[in-house]
Design a protein around this motif. Structure first.
Motif, PDB file in Angstrom:
ATOM      1  N   SER A  56       0.812  -1.217   0.000  1.00 29.97           N
ATOM      2  CA  SER A  56       0.000   0.000   0.000  1.00 29.97           C
ATOM      3  C   SER A  56       0.846   1.268   0.000  1.00 29.97           C
ATOM      4  O   SER A  56       0.401   2.322  -0.424  1.00 29.97           O
ATOM      5  N   ARG A  57       2.106   1.193   0.490  1.00 31.10           N
ATOM      6  CA  ARG A  57       2.991   2.356   0.493  1.00 31.10           C
ATOM      7  C   ARG A  57       3.955   2.241  -0.677  1.00 31.10           C
ATOM      8  O   ARG A  57       5.172   2.276  -0.507  1.00 31.10           O
ATOM      9  N   ALA A  58       3.416   2.033  -1.865  1.00 35.20           N
ATOM     10  CA  ALA A  58       4.260   1.799  -3.040  1.00 35.20           C
ATOM     11  C   ALA A  58       5.314   2.893  -3.153  1.00 35.20           C
ATOM     12  O   ALA A  58       5.007   4.071  -3.094  1.00 35.20           O
ATOM     13  N   GLY A  59       6.554   2.465  -3.303  1.00 33.89           N
ATOM     14  CA  GLY A  59       7.633   3.416  -3.476  1.00 33.89           C
ATOM     15  C   GLY A  59       8.227   3.941  -2.191  1.00 33.89           C
ATOM     16  O   GLY A  59       9.098   4.810  -2.226  1.00 33.89           O
ATOM     17  N   ARG A  60       7.805   3.408  -1.040  1.00 31.69           N
ATOM     18  CA  ARG A  60       8.334   3.884   0.235  1.00 31.69           C
ATOM     19  C   ARG A  60       8.676   2.688   1.116  1.00 31.69           C
ATOM     20  O   ARG A  60       8.059   1.635   1.025  1.00 31.69           O
ATOM     21  N   LEU A  61       9.675   2.882   1.973  1.00 28.89           N
ATOM     22  CA  LEU A  61      10.110   1.846   2.899  1.00 28.89           C
ATOM     23  C   LEU A  61       9.973   2.338   4.334  1.00 28.89           C
ATOM     24  O   LEU A  61      10.526   3.379   4.687  1.00 28.89           O
ATOM     25  N   SER A  62       9.265   1.568   5.147  1.00 33.77           N
ATOM     26  CA  SER A  62       9.227   1.864   6.579  1.00 33.77           C
ATOM     27  C   SER A  62      10.580   1.493   7.176  1.00 33.77           C
ATOM     28  O   SER A  62      11.415   0.836   6.523  1.00 33.77           O
ATOM     29  N   GLN A  63      10.804   1.869   8.430  1.00 34.64           N
ATOM     30  CA  GLN A  63      12.080   1.532   9.063  1.00 34.64           C
ATOM     31  C   GLN A  63      12.303   0.023   9.121  1.00 34.64           C
ATOM     32  O   GLN A  63      13.397  -0.447   8.762  1.00 34.64           O
ATOM     33  N   PRO A  64      11.306  -0.800   9.532  1.00 31.51           N
ATOM     34  CA  PRO A  64      11.543  -2.253   9.537  1.00 31.51           C
ATOM     35  C   PRO A  64      11.845  -2.807   8.143  1.00 31.51           C
ATOM     36  O   PRO A  64      12.705  -3.677   7.993  1.00 31.51           O
ATOM     37  N   ASP A  65      11.124  -2.311   7.123  1.00 27.69           N
ATOM     38  CA  ASP A  65      11.389  -2.767   5.753  1.00 27.69           C
ATOM     39  C   ASP A  65      12.805  -2.404   5.328  1.00 27.69           C
ATOM     40  O   ASP A  65      13.522  -3.208   4.735  1.00 27.69           O
ATOM     41  N   PHE A  66      13.199  -1.176   5.616  1.00 26.63           N
ATOM     42  CA  PHE A  66      14.528  -0.701   5.235  1.00 26.63           C
ATOM     43  C   PHE A  66      15.610  -1.523   5.934  1.00 26.63           C
ATOM     44  O   PHE A  66      16.607  -1.916   5.315  1.00 26.63           O
ATOM     45  N   GLU A  67      15.419  -1.813   7.206  1.00 27.70           N
ATOM     46  CA  GLU A  67      16.420  -2.579   7.948  1.00 27.70           C
ATOM     47  C   GLU A  67      16.486  -4.023   7.463  1.00 27.70           C
ATOM     48  O   GLU A  67      17.575  -4.612   7.408  1.00 27.70           O
ATOM     49  N   ARG A  68      15.343  -4.612   7.071  1.00 23.36           N
ATOM     50  CA  ARG A  68      15.360  -5.963   6.505  1.00 23.36           C
ATOM     51  C   ARG A  68      16.136  -5.977   5.190  1.00 23.36           C
ATOM     52  O   ARG A  68      16.880  -6.909   4.899  1.00 23.36           O
ATOM     53  N   LEU A  69      15.925  -4.946   4.385  1.00 21.88           N
ATOM     54  CA  LEU A  69      16.640  -4.839   3.122  1.00 21.88           C
ATOM     55  C   LEU A  69      18.146  -4.760   3.357  1.00 21.88           C
ATOM     56  O   LEU A  69      18.929  -5.485   2.730  1.00 21.88           O
ATOM     57  N   CYS A  70      18.561  -3.893   4.271  1.00 22.14           N
ATOM     58  CA  CYS A  70      19.988  -3.744   4.569  1.00 22.14           C
ATOM     59  C   CYS A  70      20.579  -5.046   5.082  1.00 22.14           C
ATOM     60  O   CYS A  70      21.689  -5.445   4.687  1.00 22.14           O
ATOM     61  N   SER A  71      19.856  -5.732   5.954  1.00 23.26           N
ATOM     62  CA  SER A  71      20.348  -6.989   6.521  1.00 23.26           C
ATOM     63  C   SER A  71      20.434  -8.086   5.472  1.00 23.26           C
ATOM     64  O   SER A  71      21.314  -8.959   5.547  1.00 23.26           O
ATOM     65  N   VAL A 118      21.155  -7.639   2.320  1.00 23.67           N
ATOM     66  CA  VAL A 118      22.317  -7.357   1.468  1.00 23.67           C
ATOM     67  C   VAL A 118      23.622  -7.524   2.250  1.00 23.67           C
ATOM     68  O   VAL A 118      24.602  -8.078   1.730  1.00 23.67           O
ATOM     69  N   GLU A 119      23.635  -7.075   3.506  1.00 19.20           N
ATOM     70  CA  GLU A 119      24.837  -7.173   4.341  1.00 19.20           C
ATOM     71  C   GLU A 119      24.451  -7.789   5.686  1.00 19.20           C
ATOM     72  O   GLU A 119      24.162  -7.081   6.659  1.00 19.20           O
ATOM     73  N   PRO A 120      24.426  -9.123   5.753  1.00 16.90           N
ATOM     74  CA  PRO A 120      23.900  -9.814   6.939  1.00 16.90           C
ATOM     75  C   PRO A 120      24.624  -9.519   8.237  1.00 16.90           C
ATOM     76  O   PRO A 120      24.076  -9.745   9.312  1.00 16.90           O
ATOM     77  N   GLY A 121      25.860  -9.036   8.192  1.00 15.49           N
ATOM     78  CA  GLY A 121      26.621  -8.826   9.423  1.00 15.49           C
ATOM     79  C   GLY A 121      26.304  -7.546  10.158  1.00 15.49           C
ATOM     80  O   GLY A 121      26.884  -7.281  11.223  1.00 15.49           O
ATOM     81  N   LEU A 122      25.383  -6.736   9.658  1.00 17.20           N
ATOM     82  CA  LEU A 122      25.089  -5.454  10.293  1.00 17.20           C
ATOM     83  C   LEU A 122      24.414  -5.649  11.647  1.00 17.20           C
ATOM     84  O   LEU A 122      23.508  -6.469  11.800  1.00 17.20           O
ATOM     85  N   GLU A 123      24.850  -4.867  12.639  1.00 19.83           N
ATOM     86  CA  GLU A 123      24.258  -4.918  13.976  1.00 19.83           C
ATOM     87  C   GLU A 123      23.101  -3.930  14.067  1.00 19.83           C
ATOM     88  O   GLU A 123      22.943  -3.053  13.215  1.00 19.83           O
ATOM     89  N   ALA A 124      22.314  -4.066  15.130  1.00 20.45           N
ATOM     90  CA  ALA A 124      21.121  -3.223  15.292  1.00 20.45           C
ATOM     91  C   ALA A 124      21.490  -1.735  15.318  1.00 20.45           C
ATOM     92  O   ALA A 124      20.816  -0.903  14.685  1.00 20.45           O
ATOM     93  N   ARG A 125      22.559  -1.394  16.017  1.00 12.21           N
ATOM     94  CA  ARG A 125      22.948   0.020  16.091  1.00 12.21           C
ATOM     95  C   ARG A 125      23.408   0.536  14.732  1.00 12.21           C
ATOM     96  O   ARG A 125      23.219   1.719  14.403  1.00 12.21           O
ATOM     97  N   GLU A 126      24.011  -0.349  13.924  1.00  7.89           N
ATOM     98  CA  GLU A 126      24.449   0.061  12.590  1.00  7.89           C
ATOM     99  C   GLU A 126      23.253   0.238  11.655  1.00  7.89           C
ATOM    100  O   GLU A 126      23.222   1.159  10.826  1.00  7.89           O
ATOM    101  N   LEU A 127      22.253  -0.613  11.795  1.00  6.73           N
ATOM    102  CA  LEU A 127      21.032  -0.464  11.004  1.00  6.73           C
ATOM    103  C   LEU A 127      20.342   0.854  11.324  1.00  6.73           C
ATOM    104  O   LEU A 127      19.846   1.554  10.425  1.00  6.73           O
ATOM    105  N   LEU A 128      20.312   1.197  12.607  1.00  9.94           N
ATOM    106  CA  LEU A 128      19.713   2.463  13.021  1.00  9.94           C
ATOM    107  C   LEU A 128      20.505   3.644  12.439  1.00  9.94           C
ATOM    108  O   LEU A 128      19.926   4.632  11.982  1.00  9.94           O
ATOM    109  N   ARG A 129      21.791   3.506  12.431  1.00  9.75           N
ATOM    110  CA  ARG A 129      22.663   4.550  11.871  1.00  9.75           C
ATOM    111  C   ARG A 129      22.423   4.725  10.365  1.00  9.75           C
ATOM    112  O   ARG A 129      22.364   5.854   9.857  1.00  9.75           O
ATOM    113  N   LEU A 130      22.249   3.615   9.656  1.00 13.31           N
ATOM    114  CA  LEU A 130      21.987   3.676   8.222  1.00 13.31           C
ATOM    115  C   LEU A 130      20.626   4.294   7.929  1.00 13.31           C
ATOM    116  O   LEU A 130      20.479   5.102   7.002  1.00 13.31           O
ATOM    117  N   PHE A 131      19.627   3.916   8.716  1.00 15.88           N
ATOM    118  CA  PHE A 131      18.292   4.483   8.524  1.00 15.88           C
ATOM    119  C   PHE A 131      18.321   5.985   8.773  1.00 15.88           C
ATOM    120  O   PHE A 131      17.719   6.777   8.026  1.00 15.88           O
TER     121      PHE A 131
END
Length: 230
Positions: free
Chosen positions: A58-73, A75-88
């Motif tokens: 329903s939010r075509a073209g947009r990523l929520s924070q959980p979606d964005f963090e799943r995407l990052c993880s 692509v780069e599975p070794g990212l920690e929670a604090r690093e995901l927050l930093r990227l977001f």
């Protein structure tokens, strides 16, 4: 010391008389498998993070924070929670505006304009989070193709809605993605993909068969190289 061969995806080696074993011995078929796998990977990435393409739903073209963090993880599975927050946080900062401030969600088009494969690398400036910026560029370059992955085409040619393709649907699907394929190319891909001979192929089955073929080709080359040393 001689480097170890990559692990085999099969419990036992392929039958020497099988189509897969014959394909492994053909550099042209292995190259074809690698090329086709290249345009299948974006779809598999989108599926792995539970999105219908990046930013689907329903939010075509947009990523929520959980979606964005799943995407990052993904692509780069070794990212920690604090690093995901930093990227977001960095992704939000690149999309901030004086009128609207920091967005709650990541606009996909803007994200790819800033970090995608066609975006220029901006000059470094004081106070910039260089780690986050370089990591976001890596992620965007890998994930950008998922926006135009072939899954929609796969569904389009799944004429009976079964989630799998018959040989005729499989051929139409491949020709849609790569019109230059010869009939011989398509026949080889079908024989390799339909390894259980049930007359149909799913997207995951097809991709797994391509990966098997490529890994076994590397193993065969490694074995031949070891033999040549003696």
């Amino acid at each position: 010391p001689t480097p170890a061969a990559p692990p085999s995806p099969w419990v036992t080696a392929p039958d020497p008389n099988s189509y897969t074993a014959q394909a492994i011995a053909s550099p042209a078929i292995v190259s074809l498998a690698s090329r086709v796998q290249g345009w299948l990977e974006p779809t598999l990435l989108a599926k792995s993070v539970g999105l219908e393409g990046i930013g689907g739903g329903s939010r075509a073209g947009r990523l929520s924070q959980p979606d964005f963090e799943r995407l990052c993880s993904a692509v780069e599975p070794g990212l920690e929670a604090r690093e995901l927050l930093r990227l977001f946080g960095q992704a939000r900062a690149t999309q901030a505006s004086p009128a609207r401030g920091l967005p709650e969600e990541i606009d996909v088009a803007s994200f790819l304009r800033h970090f995608g494969p066609d975006s220029p690398v901006p000059p470094q400036g004081p106070g910039q989070d260089q780690w986050a910026l370089s990591t976001l560029r890596r992620i965007a370059r890998v994930a950008s193709g998922a926006l135009a992955g072939p899954e929609q085409a796969f569904r389009k040619f799944d004429l009976d809605g079964s989630g799998a393709l018959s040989s005729l649907e499989f051929e139409r699907f491949l020709r849609t993605q790569e019109p230059s394929l010869t009939q011989n190319d398509i026949d080889w891909l079908w024989r390799v993909a339909d390894s259980n001979n049930d007359g149909q192929v799913t997207l995951n089955e097809f991709s797994f068969a391509l990966r098997q073929l490529q890994v076994e080709a590397v193993r065969a080359q490694h074995t031949q190289g070891n033999i040549a040393q003696y």
